[in-house]
Design a protein around this motif. Structure first.
Motif, PDB file in Angstrom:
ATOM      1  N   LEU A 112      14.654  86.760  32.158  1.00 55.08           N
ATOM      2  CA  LEU A 112      13.991  86.181  30.955  1.00 55.08           C
ATOM      3  C   LEU A 112      12.535  85.586  31.326  1.00 55.08           C
ATOM      4  CD1 LEU A 112      14.479  82.697  31.440  1.00 55.08           C
ATOM      5  CD2 LEU A 112      16.883  83.376  30.957  1.00 55.08           C
ATOM      6  N   GLU A 113      11.757  85.098  30.330  1.00 61.03           N
ATOM      7  CA  GLU A 113      10.646  84.692  30.663  1.00 61.03           C
ATOM      8  C   GLU A 113      10.528  83.153  30.068  1.00 61.03           C
ATOM      9  OE1 GLU A 113       7.352  86.716  28.804  1.00 61.03           O
ATOM     10  OE2 GLU A 113       7.596  88.564  29.903  1.00 61.03           O
ATOM     11  N   ASP A 114       9.910  82.002  31.023  1.00 59.85           N
ATOM     12  CA  ASP A 114      10.092  80.975  30.600  1.00 59.85           C
ATOM     13  C   ASP A 114       8.630  80.328  30.450  1.00 59.85           C
ATOM     14  OD1 ASP A 114      10.250  78.034  30.125  1.00 59.85           O
ATOM     15  OD2 ASP A 114      11.695  77.739  31.936  1.00 59.85           O
ATOM     16  N   PRO A 115       8.221  79.991  29.400  1.00 59.34           N
ATOM     17  CA  PRO A 115       6.630  79.688  29.004  1.00 59.34           C
ATOM     18  C   PRO A 115       6.355  78.280  29.535  1.00 59.34           C
ATOM     19  CG  PRO A 115       7.977  79.596  27.015  1.00 59.34           C
ATOM     20  CD  PRO A 115       8.871  80.302  27.997  1.00 59.34           C
ATOM     21  N   THR A 116       7.375  77.468  29.668  1.00 58.02           N
ATOM     22  CA  THR A 116       7.302  76.194  30.374  1.00 58.02           C
ATOM     23  C   THR A 116       7.296  75.810  31.920  1.00 58.02           C
ATOM     24  OG1 THR A 116       9.706  75.821  30.525  1.00 58.02           O
ATOM     25  CG2 THR A 116       8.585  75.118  28.371  1.00 58.02           C
ATOM     26  N   ARG A 117       7.344  77.090  32.375  1.00 60.61           N
ATOM     27  CA  ARG A 117       7.148  76.996  34.133  1.00 60.61           C
ATOM     28  C   ARG A 117       5.952  77.981  34.580  1.00 60.61           C
ATOM     29  NH1 ARG A 117      12.532  76.672  36.857  1.00 60.61           N
ATOM     30  NH2 ARG A 117      11.397  77.959  38.548  1.00 60.61           N
ATOM     31  N   GLU A 118       5.266  77.287  35.626  1.00 60.31           N
ATOM     32  CA  GLU A 118       4.325  78.038  36.166  1.00 60.31           C
ATOM     33  C   GLU A 118       4.765  78.855  37.417  1.00 60.31           C
ATOM     34  OE1 GLU A 118       1.213  75.393  37.864  1.00 60.31           O
ATOM     35  OE2 GLU A 118       0.971  74.195  35.519  1.00 60.31           O
TER      36      GLU A 118
ATOM     37  N   ILE B  23      13.984  84.051  36.533  1.00 59.00           N
ATOM     38  CA  ILE B  23      13.203  83.391  35.555  1.00 59.00           C
ATOM     39  C   ILE B  23      11.878  83.545  35.720  1.00 59.00           C
ATOM     40  CG2 ILE B  23      12.999  80.930  34.590  1.00 59.00           C
ATOM     41  CD1 ILE B  23      15.946  80.382  35.441  1.00 59.00           C
ATOM     42  N   LEU B  24      11.085  84.169  34.956  1.00 59.53           N
ATOM     43  CA  LEU B  24       9.737  84.340  35.198  1.00 59.53           C
ATOM     44  C   LEU B  24       8.927  83.305  34.556  1.00 59.53           C
ATOM     45  CD1 LEU B  24       7.793  86.400  36.454  1.00 59.53           C
ATOM     46  CD2 LEU B  24       7.500  87.459  34.155  1.00 59.53           C
ATOM     47  N   GLY B  25       8.250  82.502  35.311  1.00 59.16           N
ATOM     48  CA  GLY B  25       7.410  81.550  34.495  1.00 59.16           C
ATOM     49  C   GLY B  25       5.972  82.076  34.101  1.00 59.16           C
ATOM     50  N   THR B  26       5.653  81.655  32.889  1.00 63.39           N
ATOM     51  CA  THR B  26       4.373  82.596  32.377  1.00 63.39           C
ATOM     52  C   THR B  26       3.299  81.163  32.030  1.00 63.39           C
ATOM     53  OG1 THR B  26       5.408  82.546  30.018  1.00 63.39           O
ATOM     54  CG2 THR B  26       5.779  84.537  31.628  1.00 63.39           C
ATOM     55  N   LYS B  27       3.717  80.235  32.143  1.00 57.21           N
ATOM     56  CA  LYS B  27       2.915  79.114  31.837  1.00 57.21           C
ATOM     57  C   LYS B  27       1.645  79.162  32.644  1.00 57.21           C
ATOM     58  CE  LYS B  27       2.498  73.922  31.405  1.00 57.21           C
ATOM     59  NZ  LYS B  27       3.090  72.768  31.874  1.00 57.21           N
ATOM     60  N   SER B  28       0.338  78.806  31.813  1.00 63.18           N
ATOM     61  CA  SER B  28      -0.980  78.993  32.521  1.00 63.18           C
ATOM     62  C   SER B  28      -1.245  77.382  33.118  1.00 63.18           C
ATOM     63  CB  SER B  28      -2.265  79.280  31.643  1.00 63.18           C
ATOM     64  OG  SER B  28      -1.831  80.675  31.142  1.00 63.18           O
ATOM     65  N   ALA B  29      -2.132  77.620  34.255  1.00 62.06           N
ATOM     66  CA  ALA B  29      -2.425  76.310  34.899  1.00 62.06           C
ATOM     67  C   ALA B  29      -3.206  75.427  33.912  1.00 62.06           C
ATOM     68  CB  ALA B  29      -3.094  76.451  36.112  1.00 62.06           C
ATOM     69  N   SER B  30      -3.267  74.128  34.169  1.00 60.10           N
ATOM     70  CA  SER B  30      -3.718  73.210  33.371  1.00 60.10           C
ATOM     71  C   SER B  30      -5.294  73.404  33.393  1.00 60.10           C
ATOM     72  CB  SER B  30      -3.476  71.699  33.624  1.00 60.10           C
ATOM     73  OG  SER B  30      -1.964  71.460  33.677  1.00 60.10           O
ATOM     74  N   GLU B  31      -5.706  73.593  31.848  1.00 63.84           N
ATOM     75  CA  GLU B  31      -7.202  73.781  31.928  1.00 63.84           C
ATOM     76  C   GLU B  31      -7.985  72.497  32.148  1.00 63.84           C
ATOM     77  OE1 GLU B  31      -8.089  75.150  28.141  1.00 63.84           O
ATOM     78  OE2 GLU B  31      -6.716  76.909  28.268  1.00 63.84           O
ATOM     79  N   THR B  32      -9.019  72.566  32.809  1.00 65.10           N
ATOM     80  CA  THR B  32     -10.047  71.465  33.073  1.00 65.10           C
ATOM     81  C   THR B  32     -11.217  71.345  32.221  1.00 65.10           C
ATOM     82  OG1 THR B  32     -11.266  73.170  34.521  1.00 65.10           O
ATOM     83  CG2 THR B  32      -9.557  71.781  35.596  1.00 65.10           C
ATOM     84  N   PRO B  33     -11.577  70.297  31.781  1.00 62.44           N
ATOM     85  CA  PRO B  33     -12.667  70.118  30.812  1.00 62.44           C
ATOM     86  C   PRO B  33     -13.830  70.756  31.384  1.00 62.44           C
ATOM     87  CG  PRO B  33     -11.558  67.983  31.209  1.00 62.44           C
ATOM     88  CD  PRO B  33     -11.048  68.957  32.421  1.00 62.44           C
TER      89      PRO B  33
END
Length: 248
Positions: free
Chosen positions: A29-35, A45-55
């Motif tokens: 399963l894919e978890d969009p809340t995990r990096e 459990i596949l983490g698909t969350k992108s790293a935090s974007e920088t301004p």
């Protein structure tokens, strides 16, 4: 899928085992809340969350290698899937070798029983050589000609360390006890090697006995010729002596 594996891919495979099929599967399963990704129980459990974007300012040129770049994140996710898939493939390949070894071992189960009763082993020279070759092939496929004992497939050596692909690959190995199974299979191969040494000893003994009988036969023939020659010479001497007595 079966047709693809058995027909299309088999022509490009090294040491294919089209007659033996094994399967390994884990829930996914894919978890969009995990990096990061992980294995919990029998679930990947596949983490698909992108790293935090920088301004960034509107004039800044986007970096295609940045972790928050959608294309980069997609590639990283694909590599993660490949790492988990490679771990599953490793376990499947090991399962094939385990099945092949079980088949091999079933053909030699009677050897210890026959030896314990002092019976003659009913194996020809060709059969013994075939058994030895099969065993050497299994050991080579386990320890030399595959990536079963490698820490990481060659595909991932050029990947970024931060992706943790080696960790994902090892997770699958631990979940499916690949390391323990390799150790156990090598132990069984050691036992089979001892059986093969007994067979080779039996072959050498038979060959030695055969050579001894050949030597005995040659000596017998030589003695026969020598006796025949002696008898012939004795008869010739007797005839000469009789001729001399007649003349006298």
């Amino acid at each position: 899928m079966s047709f693809l594996v058995s027909r299309t891919l088999a022509r490009a495979a090294v040491h294919p085992h089209t007659e033996v099929f094994e399967e390994e599967d884990l829930e996914y399963l894919e978890d969009p809340t995990r990096e990061s990704s992980a294995i919990k129980g029998d679930t990947i459990i596949l983490g698909t969350k992108s790293a935090s974007e920088t301004p960034s300012s509107s004039t800044q040129v986007p970096n295609p290698d940045a972790p928050n770049n959608p294309q980069t994140r997609t590639i990283d996710t694909v590599l993660t899937k490949i790492a988990f898939s490679s771990g599953l493939a490793r376990s499947t390949k090991l399962a094939v070798l385990e099945t092949l070894f079980s088949t091999y071992l079933s053909t030699t189960l009677s050897i210890p029983h026959l030896l314990s009763h002092g019976s003659r082993l009913p194996y020809t020279r060709t059969t013994i050589l075939q058994k030895t070759g099969q065993l050497l092939s299994l050991r080579a496929q386990l320890n030399l000609y595959s990536e079963l004992t490698d820490s990481l497939p060659d595909l991932f050596w050029d990947s970024k360390y931060e992706l943790g692909l080696e960790g994902y690959y090892d997770m699958v190995g631990r979940a499916l006890d690949v390391g323990v199974r390799i150790k156990v299979l090598n132990g069984k191969l050691d036992y089979a090697t001892e059986i093969a040494e007994v067979l080779r000893g039996q072959l050498s003994e038979r060959h030695g006995v055969r050579l001894e009988w050949i030597i005995i036969a040659l000596i017998t023939v030589e003695v026969g010729f020598a006796v025949r020659q002696e008898v012939k010479e004795y008869r010739e001497r007797r005839e000469m002596e009789k001729g001399m007595e007649a003349v006298a």
